[in-house]
Enzyme design. Structure first.
Site, PDB file in Angstrom:
ATOM      1  N   HIS A   1      -2.380 -21.911  -7.917  1.00  0.00           N
ATOM      2  CA  HIS A   1      -0.969 -22.280  -7.799  1.00  0.00           C
ATOM      3  C   HIS A   1      -0.148 -21.662  -8.931  1.00  0.00           C
ATOM      4  O   HIS A   1       0.903 -21.042  -8.702  1.00  0.00           O
ATOM      5  CB  HIS A   1      -0.857 -23.804  -7.829  1.00  0.00           C
ATOM      6  CG  HIS A   1       0.510 -24.339  -7.562  1.00  0.00           C
ATOM      7  ND1 HIS A   1       0.824 -25.052  -6.427  1.00  0.00           N
ATOM      8  CD2 HIS A   1       1.661 -24.286  -8.290  1.00  0.00           C
ATOM      9  CE1 HIS A   1       2.095 -25.404  -6.460  1.00  0.00           C
ATOM     10  NE2 HIS A   1       2.620 -24.955  -7.597  1.00  0.00           N
ATOM     11  N   GLU A   2      -0.635 -21.797 -10.161  1.00  0.00           N
ATOM     12  CA  GLU A   2       0.115 -21.297 -11.309  1.00  0.00           C
ATOM     13  C   GLU A   2       0.098 -19.768 -11.380  1.00  0.00           C
ATOM     14  O   GLU A   2       1.071 -19.156 -11.829  1.00  0.00           O
ATOM     15  CB  GLU A   2      -0.435 -21.895 -12.601  1.00  0.00           C
ATOM     16  CG  GLU A   2      -0.419 -23.414 -12.655  1.00  0.00           C
ATOM     17  CD  GLU A   2       0.915 -24.026 -12.266  1.00  0.00           C
ATOM     18  OE1 GLU A   2       1.968 -23.382 -12.474  1.00  0.00           O
ATOM     19  OE2 GLU A   2       0.912 -25.152 -11.750  1.00  0.00           O
TER      20      GLU A   2
ATOM     21  N   HIS B   1       2.946 -18.446  -9.403  1.00  0.00           N
ATOM     22  CA  HIS B   1       4.177 -18.443 -10.191  1.00  0.00           C
ATOM     23  C   HIS B   1       4.191 -17.259 -11.161  1.00  0.00           C
ATOM     24  O   HIS B   1       5.214 -16.586 -11.320  1.00  0.00           O
ATOM     25  CB  HIS B   1       4.305 -19.744 -10.987  1.00  0.00           C
ATOM     26  CG  HIS B   1       4.598 -20.951 -10.151  1.00  0.00           C
ATOM     27  ND1 HIS B   1       5.502 -20.947  -9.109  1.00  0.00           N
ATOM     28  CD2 HIS B   1       4.121 -22.210 -10.214  1.00  0.00           C
ATOM     29  CE1 HIS B   1       5.567 -22.157  -8.569  1.00  0.00           C
ATOM     30  NE2 HIS B   1       4.731 -22.934  -9.219  1.00  0.00           N
TER      31      HIS B   1
END
Length: 244
Positions: A123-124, A127
């Site tokens: 998920h990170e 980003h």
């Protein structure tokens, strides 16, 4: 930022008058503390376990491996000791991306299982990939934040069928899209002082374009097998482009 589960959104500090918006830093108290010594950090079991699980993710998880290679190809090589930090966080979050330092924060007190670590890192990294490839205004443009949250929820495995069943959420037609939308809204509300209506509007306005932006996977990886195929296709695409 996702409460109690995988993932989150960018965090960074910036003053905005009396009613300041700390952009999520309140959830990551260790960000404002002086760095601890190597001995102190490694004395605690949480930190050691976090580091071991992180290494396992980076070495074996196809989601993470694809994103790491894609970032390297985009000129943003990720280094374990520089771009990841295991820290204690607020009890409602599992991780965050600090765009001010280009660091991924992993909440060592909240990540207890390898599968959870896999989702948080993925998920990170989405980003971080968005930060690398685009001029993202994380702090002043809520639509930019919404777009990256949509992509992270869509591509990280956050909304796989098994994860949704574990949350006791069931649905048929369009359930994946509903999950992505809901988790993107929750993430925005966790790190920005905006109304639910503002968060919903931002997500809805960019949803179609950002949901269909599947880079660097080229598909929605609904399982580890899908992610492996996507990683193989990415490597083959890169080799093909190199021969042109």
């Amino acid at each position: 930022m996702e409460r109690g589960e995988a993932g989150s959104s960018p965090v960074a500090g910036e003053k905005a008058g009396e009613e300041e918006d700390d952009f999520g830093y309140r959830l990551f108290p260790d960000r404002k503390k002086p760095p601890q010594s190597f001995f102190v950090r490694n004395f605690f079991t949480f930190h050691n376990k976090c580091q071991l699980m992180l290494r396992m993710t980076l070495e074996t998880n196809p989601y993470a491996q694809l994103l790491l290679e894609a970032m390297k190809q985009s000129g943003c090589t990720v280094f374990n000791d520089r771009h990841f930090s295991c820290e204690n966080c607020d009890g409602c979050v599992s991780g965050g991306f600090d765009s001010a330092t280009s660091q991924i924060v992993l909440c060592q007190n909240n990540i207890r299982q390898q599968s959870h670590m896999n989702r948080v890192v993925t998920h990170e990294l989405i980003h971080a990939f968005d930060h690398c490839r685009a001029h993202v205004d994380w702090f002043k443009n809520v639509k930019h934040l919404a777009c990256s949250e949509i992509r992270a929820a869509n591509l990280s495995g956050d909304c796989t069928l098994m994860n949704e069943i574990a949350r006791f959420k069931f649905g048929l037609k369009g359930h994946h899209q509903t999950c992505v939308r809901d988790r993107a809204i929750r993430s925005i509300l966790a790190v920005r002082k905006v109304s639910k209506e503002t968060a919903e509007k931002a997500v809805d306005e960019v949803f179609d374009a950002c949901f269909n932006d599947l880079e660097p996977f080229g598909r929605i990886p609904h399982s580890r097998t899908d992610a492996k195929r996507a990683y193989r296709d990415f490597q083959n695409r890169d080799r093909y482009n190199a021969n042109l």
